[in-house]
Design a protein around this motif. Structure first.
Motif, PDB file in Angstrom:
ATOM      1  N   HIS A  32     -43.949-104.747 -37.015  1.00  9.77           N
ATOM      2  CA  HIS A  32     -44.985-103.763 -36.671  1.00  9.77           C
ATOM      3  C   HIS A  32     -45.455-103.959 -35.226  1.00  9.77           C
ATOM      4  O   HIS A  32     -45.632-102.985 -34.492  1.00  9.77           O
ATOM      5  CB  HIS A  32     -46.197-103.897 -37.600  1.00  9.77           C
ATOM      6  CG  HIS A  32     -45.965-103.415 -38.989  1.00  9.77           C
ATOM      7  ND1 HIS A  32     -45.902-102.082 -39.317  1.00  9.77           N
ATOM      8  CD2 HIS A  32     -45.804-104.087 -40.154  1.00  9.77           C
ATOM      9  CE1 HIS A  32     -45.714-101.944 -40.613  1.00  9.77           C
ATOM     10  NE2 HIS A  32     -45.645-103.157 -41.153  1.00  9.77           N
ATOM     11  N   VAL A  33     -45.679-105.210 -34.860  1.00 10.73           N
ATOM     12  CA  VAL A  33     -46.144-105.509 -33.498  1.00 10.73           C
ATOM     13  C   VAL A  33     -45.107-105.031 -32.492  1.00 10.73           C
ATOM     14  O   VAL A  33     -45.432-104.357 -31.513  1.00 10.73           O
ATOM     15  CB  VAL A  33     -46.413-107.026 -33.319  1.00 10.73           C
ATOM     16  CG1 VAL A  33     -46.830-107.341 -31.891  1.00 10.73           C
ATOM     17  CG2 VAL A  33     -47.461-107.505 -34.314  1.00 10.73           C
ATOM     18  N   ASP A  52     -56.451-100.620 -31.799  1.00 18.37           N
ATOM     19  CA  ASP A  52     -55.809 -99.381 -32.265  1.00 18.37           C
ATOM     20  C   ASP A  52     -54.627 -99.706 -33.181  1.00 18.37           C
ATOM     21  O   ASP A  52     -54.399 -99.023 -34.178  1.00 18.37           O
ATOM     22  CB  ASP A  52     -55.330 -98.536 -31.084  1.00 18.37           C
ATOM     23  CG  ASP A  52     -56.468 -97.902 -30.301  1.00 18.37           C
ATOM     24  OD1 ASP A  52     -57.622 -97.887 -30.805  1.00 18.37           O
ATOM     25  OD2 ASP A  52     -56.208 -97.440 -29.175  1.00 18.37           O
ATOM     26  N   PHE A  53     -53.882-100.749 -32.848  1.00 18.23           N
ATOM     27  CA  PHE A  53     -52.764-101.192 -33.670  1.00 18.23           C
ATOM     28  C   PHE A  53     -53.259-101.618 -35.057  1.00 18.23           C
ATOM     29  O   PHE A  53     -52.707-101.196 -36.076  1.00 18.23           O
ATOM     30  CB  PHE A  53     -52.050-102.343 -32.962  1.00 18.23           C
ATOM     31  CG  PHE A  53     -51.047-103.052 -33.811  1.00 18.23           C
ATOM     32  CD1 PHE A  53     -49.877-102.430 -34.201  1.00 18.23           C
ATOM     33  CD2 PHE A  53     -51.272-104.355 -34.206  1.00 18.23           C
ATOM     34  CE1 PHE A  53     -48.942-103.097 -34.977  1.00 18.23           C
ATOM     35  CE2 PHE A  53     -50.346-105.029 -34.990  1.00 18.23           C
ATOM     36  CZ  PHE A  53     -49.179-104.399 -35.375  1.00 18.23           C
ATOM     37  N   LEU A  57     -52.441 -99.873 -38.748  1.00 12.94           N
ATOM     38  CA  LEU A  57     -51.895-100.579 -39.910  1.00 12.94           C
ATOM     39  C   LEU A  57     -52.766-100.355 -41.143  1.00 12.94           C
ATOM     40  O   LEU A  57     -52.250-100.131 -42.244  1.00 12.94           O
ATOM     41  CB  LEU A  57     -51.784-102.082 -39.638  1.00 12.94           C
ATOM     42  CG  LEU A  57     -50.725-102.540 -38.652  1.00 12.94           C
ATOM     43  CD1 LEU A  57     -50.824-104.054 -38.451  1.00 12.94           C
ATOM     44  CD2 LEU A  57     -49.336-102.145 -39.109  1.00 12.94           C
ATOM     45  N   MET A  58     -54.059-100.403 -40.946  1.00 10.28           N
ATOM     46  CA  MET A  58     -54.986-100.234 -42.061  1.00 10.28           C
ATOM     47  C   MET A  58     -54.935 -98.796 -42.598  1.00 10.28           C
ATOM     48  O   MET A  58     -55.127 -98.572 -43.784  1.00 10.28           O
ATOM     49  CB  MET A  58     -56.408-100.573 -41.630  1.00 10.28           C
ATOM     50  CG  MET A  58     -56.590-101.994 -41.134  1.00 10.28           C
ATOM     51  SD  MET A  58     -56.643-103.191 -42.435  1.00 10.28           S
ATOM     52  CE  MET A  58     -58.185-102.784 -43.174  1.00 10.28           C
ATOM     53  N   ARG A  59     -54.656 -97.854 -41.729  1.00 11.19           N
ATOM     54  CA  ARG A  59     -54.644 -96.437 -42.099  1.00 11.19           C
ATOM     55  C   ARG A  59     -53.293 -96.010 -42.678  1.00 11.19           C
ATOM     56  O   ARG A  59     -53.253 -95.311 -43.680  1.00 11.19           O
ATOM     57  CB  ARG A  59     -54.995 -95.602 -40.865  1.00 11.19           C
ATOM     58  CG  ARG A  59     -55.184 -94.130 -41.098  1.00 11.19           C
ATOM     59  CD  ARG A  59     -55.641 -93.394 -39.836  1.00 11.19           C
ATOM     60  NE  ARG A  59     -54.876 -93.720 -38.639  1.00 11.19           N
ATOM     61  CZ  ARG A  59     -55.304 -94.530 -37.650  1.00 11.19           C
ATOM     62  NH1 ARG A  59     -56.491 -95.087 -37.706  1.00 11.19           N
ATOM     63  NH2 ARG A  59     -54.550 -94.781 -36.602  1.00 11.19           N
ATOM     64  N   SER A  60     -52.183 -96.437 -42.045  1.00  6.65           N
ATOM     65  CA  SER A  60     -50.893 -95.886 -42.463  1.00  6.65           C
ATOM     66  C   SER A  60     -49.708 -96.798 -42.147  1.00  6.65           C
ATOM     67  O   SER A  60     -48.623 -96.312 -41.859  1.00  6.65           O
ATOM     68  CB  SER A  60     -50.683 -94.530 -41.791  1.00  6.65           C
ATOM     69  OG  SER A  60     -50.696 -94.669 -40.383  1.00  6.65           O
ATOM     70  N   ILE A  80     -49.852-110.381 -40.875  1.00  7.85           N
ATOM     71  CA  ILE A  80     -49.054-109.951 -39.733  1.00  7.85           C
ATOM     72  C   ILE A  80     -49.594-110.562 -38.444  1.00  7.85           C
ATOM     73  O   ILE A  80     -48.848-111.050 -37.604  1.00  7.85           O
ATOM     74  CB  ILE A  80     -49.041-108.409 -39.624  1.00  7.85           C
ATOM     75  CG1 ILE A  80     -48.260-107.823 -40.797  1.00  7.85           C
ATOM     76  CG2 ILE A  80     -48.466-107.942 -38.286  1.00  7.85           C
ATOM     77  CD1 ILE A  80     -48.419-106.324 -40.953  1.00  7.85           C
ATOM     78  N   LEU A  81     -50.906-110.554 -38.299  1.00  7.82           N
ATOM     79  CA  LEU A  81     -51.512-110.954 -37.030  1.00  7.82           C
ATOM     80  C   LEU A  81     -51.889-112.422 -36.938  1.00  7.82           C
ATOM     81  O   LEU A  81     -51.832-112.997 -35.860  1.00  7.82           O
ATOM     82  CB  LEU A  81     -52.779-110.125 -36.783  1.00  7.82           C
ATOM     83  CG  LEU A  81     -52.562-108.637 -36.650  1.00  7.82           C
ATOM     84  CD1 LEU A  81     -53.891-107.928 -36.547  1.00  7.82           C
ATOM     85  CD2 LEU A  81     -51.690-108.336 -35.449  1.00  7.82           C
TER      86      LEU A  81
END
Length: 100
Positions: A32-33, A52-53, A57-60, A80-81
């Motif tokens: 994703h990153v 924003d990233f 991720l939280m949204r879609s 992930i982070l």
């Protein structure tokens, strides 16, 4: 140097110290990153980009394990982070001066 290039270089260096399965786990954790932020030059990467990233991720951010395009759980985003990077000794914030 972009974040994606830096991550690729980090994975190459890390491959000397860990098993191939560990590198694959890192690659999966960073997909994703790499996809979303990888094109940004290190010196241009801002907190707003990262926020924003995370919001995306939280949204879609879901790709599998449910309906694609739906949001990821907070624990997944943390994985992930945070957790992946905590487990990987030697992963440090890039030195912006070294990117020139």
């Amino acid at each position: 140097m972009s974040l994606g290039e830096w991550l690729d270089e980090w994975l190459k260096r890390k491959a000397r110290d860990v098993e191939a399965t560990t590198i694959r786990t890192y690659q999966l954790a960073l997909v994703h990153v790499h996809d979303e932020l990888g094109q940004i030059r290190l010196q241009d990467l801002t907190e707003d980009h990262v926020q924003d990233f995370i919001d995306g991720l939280m949204r879609s951010g879901r790709r599998k394990g449910g309906e694609p395009g739906t949001g990821l759980a907070v624990s997944t985003v943390e994985g992930i982070l945070i957790r992946r990077t905590d487990r990987s000794a030697g992963l440090r914030a890039p030195d912006p001066e070294a990117a020139h």
